[in-house]
Design an enzyme around this catalytic site. Structure first.
Site, PDB file in Angstrom:
ATOM      1  N   THR A 167       0.858  -1.183   0.000  1.00 34.17           N
ATOM      2  CA  THR A 167       0.000   0.000   0.000  1.00 34.17           C
ATOM      3  C   THR A 167       0.892   1.229   0.000  1.00 34.17           C
ATOM      4  OG1 THR A 167      -1.739  -1.128   1.232  1.00 34.17           O
ATOM      5  CG2 THR A 167      -1.806   1.268   1.286  1.00 34.17           C
ATOM      6  N   VAL A 196     -12.765  -4.963   1.511  1.00 34.89           N
ATOM      7  CA  VAL A 196     -12.258  -3.587   1.474  1.00 34.89           C
ATOM      8  C   VAL A 196     -11.381  -3.381   2.701  1.00 34.89           C
ATOM      9  CG1 VAL A 196     -12.890  -1.142   1.557  1.00 34.89           C
ATOM     10  CG2 VAL A 196     -14.260  -2.746   0.200  1.00 34.89           C
TER      11      VAL A 196
END
Ligand code: GLY
Length: 312
Positions: A167, A196
């Site tokens: 990320t 998610v």
């Protein structure tokens, strides 16, 4: 002026810093820096070249928050667009919404004119298929859902390499004193379709309040969601902590949420006066920084904060 981020933001920070040097906004700098990471096929945790979900589809989450207006935009579980950070920004700017998911996010991206692209590179597909072959029962996951669905999660590359859990985070402070934060990810590789993470959840993986500061997370998004980690950091800044104390408190809280699998977390913090700090539950992790005096990206050590299950 300052721009900081997770270590994999190094490919984008010079571009973001150039925006700041030209008098551009923190929001523009964050978006520019993250777009470069999203286009980097060698980064298997973000955008193009990201590792896919359980059924082999690259599924993206991203968010952006403006500390001046405290407006935020996010997209989650979307497929087929290289720059979810830019789509998240359009959600923030063009819609009376903060988060679009799946088909709605893709429809909005098409309406905005974003170009569609196959994001699964041959290399990422190969890693995905190897993981499927090596998967099996017996991995130590506390989550019953994950245990039932994917014993193969043990094969995640960042676990094998000991590197950050992927990320990208970018936090910027512009010459006018505005703060902004962006986060983008292809998420948990081999994740259940529709999962998610914190990157799309304002308050979990991203929070920015121009009066007090900004924070962003990488790592196992489930614990940042449950602990509202980015918002906790900014709350502690608001209460008077400096970035080092605020981040440490929010990281230490994760001990109450960690379990045998979900104990990896990293956090980057930037205050409106330019003070900054970064943390990791893994020793030896680093973060990236540039300011107006920088000729290149500096890599700095993160403060190690142990995050372990309460019964470990
Ligand atoms: N922190 C990124 C994720 O959990 O998806």
């Amino acid at each position: 002026m300052k721009i900081i981020g997770s270590s994999n933001a190094d490919v984008g920070l010079p571009l973001g810093m150039a925006v700041l040097r030209q008098g551009g906004s923190a929001l523009d700098a964050v978006e520019r820096a993250i777009r470069a990471v999203e286009s980097n096929p060698l980064d298997h945790t973000v955008g193009l070249g990201g590792l896919p979900n359980l059924v082999g589809v690259v599924e993206l989450d991203a968010s952006i928050m403006d500390g001046t207006t405290r407006l935020a935009g996010a997209v989650a579980g979307m497929h087929g667009f290289e720059h979810p950070i830019s789509i998240a920004r359009r959600v923030m700017q063009d819609l009376p919404h903060a988060l679009l998911v799946g088909e709605g996010a893709e429809r909005f991206a098409r309406e905005c004119g974003f170009e569609e692209r196959d994001l699964l590179t041959p290399e990422a597909q190969d890693i995905y298929e190897q993981g499927l072959r090596r998967g099996g029962d017996g991995a130590p996951y506390a989550s019953a859902v994950l245990r039932a669905v994917v014993g193969r999660l043990a094969m995640q590359p960042e676990r094998a390499s000991g590197k950050d859990a992927g990320t990208v985070n970018v936090l910027a402070l512009d010459s006018a004193g505005n703060l902004a934060v962006g986060v983008s990810t292809s998420g948990f590789a081999w994740k259940y379709p529709g999962r998610v993470g914190d990157s799309a959840v304002i308050g979990a993986g991203n929070y920015c309040d121009g009066r007090f500061g900004a924070a962003a997370c990488t790592g196992r998004g489930e614990i940042a969601i449950r602990a509202a980690t980015a918002h906790s950091v900014v709350s502690y800044l608001r209460a008077g902590d400096d970035p080092l104390a605020a981040g440490r408190r929010a990281m230490e809280e994760l001990n109450d949420f960690a379990d045998a699998y979900f104990s990896t977390m990293n956090c980057v913090v930037l205050a409106p006066d330019g003070r900054h700090a970064a943390f990791s539950s893994q020793e030896g992790a680093r973060y990236a920084l540039m300011d107006e005096t920088s000729t290149e990206v500096q890599m700095l050590p993160r403060t190690f904060v142990r995050v372990s299950p309460v019964d470990a």
